[in-house]
Design an enzyme around this catalytic site. Structure first.
Site, PDB file in Angstrom:
ATOM      1  N   GLY A  47      -4.383   3.342   0.500  1.00  0.00           N
ATOM      2  CA  GLY A  47      -4.398   4.692  -0.052  1.00  0.00           C
ATOM      3  C   GLY A  47      -4.390   5.781   0.999  1.00  0.00           C
ATOM      4  N   THR A  48      -4.030   5.424   2.221  1.00  0.00           N
ATOM      5  CA  THR A  48      -4.014   6.385   3.328  1.00  0.00           C
ATOM      6  C   THR A  48      -3.119   7.578   3.023  1.00  0.00           C
ATOM      7  OG1 THR A  48      -4.265   4.490   4.827  1.00  0.00           O
ATOM      8  CG2 THR A  48      -3.676   6.612   5.809  1.00  0.00           C
ATOM      9  N   HIS A 101      -8.132   4.205  10.909  1.00  0.00           N
ATOM     10  CA  HIS A 101      -8.192   2.862  10.329  1.00  0.00           C
ATOM     11  C   HIS A 101      -9.304   2.040  10.983  1.00  0.00           C
ATOM     12  CE1 HIS A 101      -4.732   3.244   7.832  1.00  0.00           C
ATOM     13  NE2 HIS A 101      -3.814   3.113   8.753  1.00  0.00           N
ATOM     14  N   TYR A 186      -9.096   2.875  -4.574  1.00  0.00           N
ATOM     15  CA  TYR A 186      -7.702   3.087  -4.962  1.00  0.00           C
ATOM     16  C   TYR A 186      -7.552   2.906  -6.468  1.00  0.00           C
ATOM     17  CZ  TYR A 186      -2.577   2.496  -4.298  1.00  0.00           C
ATOM     18  OH  TYR A 186      -1.207   2.623  -4.326  1.00  0.00           O
ATOM     19  N   PHE A 222       1.635   9.078  -8.099  1.00  0.00           N
ATOM     20  CA  PHE A 222       2.439   8.359  -7.112  1.00  0.00           C
ATOM     21  C   PHE A 222       3.926   8.688  -7.188  1.00  0.00           C
ATOM     22  CE2 PHE A 222       4.750   4.734  -5.393  1.00  0.00           C
ATOM     23  CZ  PHE A 222       4.117   4.563  -4.170  1.00  0.00           C
ATOM     24  N   ARG A 250       5.968   1.901  -1.987  1.00  0.00           N
ATOM     25  CA  ARG A 250       6.675   0.976  -2.856  1.00  0.00           C
ATOM     26  C   ARG A 250       6.396   1.247  -4.337  1.00  0.00           C
ATOM     27  NH1 ARG A 250       4.755  -3.719  -2.633  1.00  0.00           N
ATOM     28  NH2 ARG A 250       6.610  -4.826  -3.375  1.00  0.00           N
ATOM     29  N   LYS A 251       5.284   0.727  -4.873  1.00  0.00           N
ATOM     30  CA  LYS A 251       5.023   0.822  -6.308  1.00  0.00           C
ATOM     31  C   LYS A 251       3.778   1.635  -6.647  1.00  0.00           C
ATOM     32  CE  LYS A 251       7.236  -3.634  -7.299  1.00  0.00           C
ATOM     33  NZ  LYS A 251       7.058  -4.975  -7.909  1.00  0.00           N
TER      34      LYS A 251
END
Length: 271
Positions: A47-48, A101, A186, A222, A250-251
């Protein structure tokens, strides 16, 4: 190429040499935090990018200028990466927003002394693994992941960059002083993004009216965020990230969303 050739070892974990120089790590170790700094902490693929969109919009009261004109790696930079050395971060007005991170035990002396505000984002490891696998295939500065089974062993053994997901989450969840840390998942953001925006804004002492919360949440859904070229990494040269192998974004689905689509997903047991 192998991990030994492409990665440096820092405090026991792998870091890609291309974006983590010895100079940048020294810069990080000596970085002067301010009490009102905001530090977003994530394990990779947790979720960065999402938080690099949400937090600036909250801090700007929904003004989209920053997120529409500045790439996310400059608007909310990684403190440990080489680029941070060239952004004059000490001259940015407060409150500054950064990202890392790093595991809890990798944080600098300055961090523990000053205790800036932290937003720690967790994601179900099943989805982290899948996203990490695809990312490793499209990023030229990462070791080729091999098969999913081969990469799974590396992931479980902490041989991926930034080490073990389990160590990362356990370390931050067991932080000695948690009053300056907000924990969010997330999956929680997927289930109710507007409520998550409300929680984050409250933690950051940034009042938002109902309409502004709704607008920020709508922008950060998103599918909408993915359209923002300042956030979707389409500006990165293909020799570093090849979109023909995999999209960076991506998704944007989570384990609980998939369960919700087939049954009912409670808010408990997200990890």
């Amino acid at each position: 190429m192998t991990e030994e050739e492409m990665y440096a070892t820092y405090k026991g974990v792998y870091l890609p040499k291309v974006v983590h120089s010895s100079e940048s790590l020294k810069y990080y170790e000596e970085f002067s935090f301010r009490p009102d700094d905001i530090l977003i902490v994530t394990y990779p693929k947790s979720g960065t990018t999402w938080m690099q969109e949400i937090v600036p919009l909250i801090m700007s009261q929904g003004d989209p200028e920053l997120v529409d004109t500045v790439p996310n790696w400059d608007r909310v930079p990684w403190l440990e990466e080489t680029r941070a050395c060239n952004l004059n971060l000490d001259q940015r007005p407060s409150p500054r927003v950064f990202i890392t991170h790093f595991q809890y035990n990798m944080m600098s002396t300055g961090f523990f002394k000053v205790k800036p505000r932290v937003i720690y984002v967790m994601r179900n490891p099943r989805d982290v693994f899948t996203s990490y696998f695809h990312f490793s295939g499209m990023a030229s500065y990462l070791v080729t992941p091999g098969t999913q089974t081969e990469f799974l062993h590396k992931f479980l053994d902490g041989k991926a960059i930034f080490g073990s997901w389990f160590d990362h989450v356990k370390g931050w969840m067991s932080a000695a002083e948690q009053q300056h840390i907000m924990y969010i998942s997330y999956e929680e953001m997927i289930l109710d993004l507007e409520a998550s925006v409300t929680r984050i804004a409250q933690f950051l002492d940034t009042p938002l009216d109902s309409e502004m919360k709704r607008k920020i949440a709508e922008r950060c859904v998103f599918k909408n965020m993915k359209k923002n070229k300042m956030s979707n990494y389409s500006l990165v040269p293909s020799e570093f990230m090849d979109p023909n192998v995999s999209e960076f974004l991506r998704k944007g689905k989570g384990y609980c969303r998939r369960l919700e689509e087939s049954s009912n997903c409670s808010r408990g047991g997200l990890l």
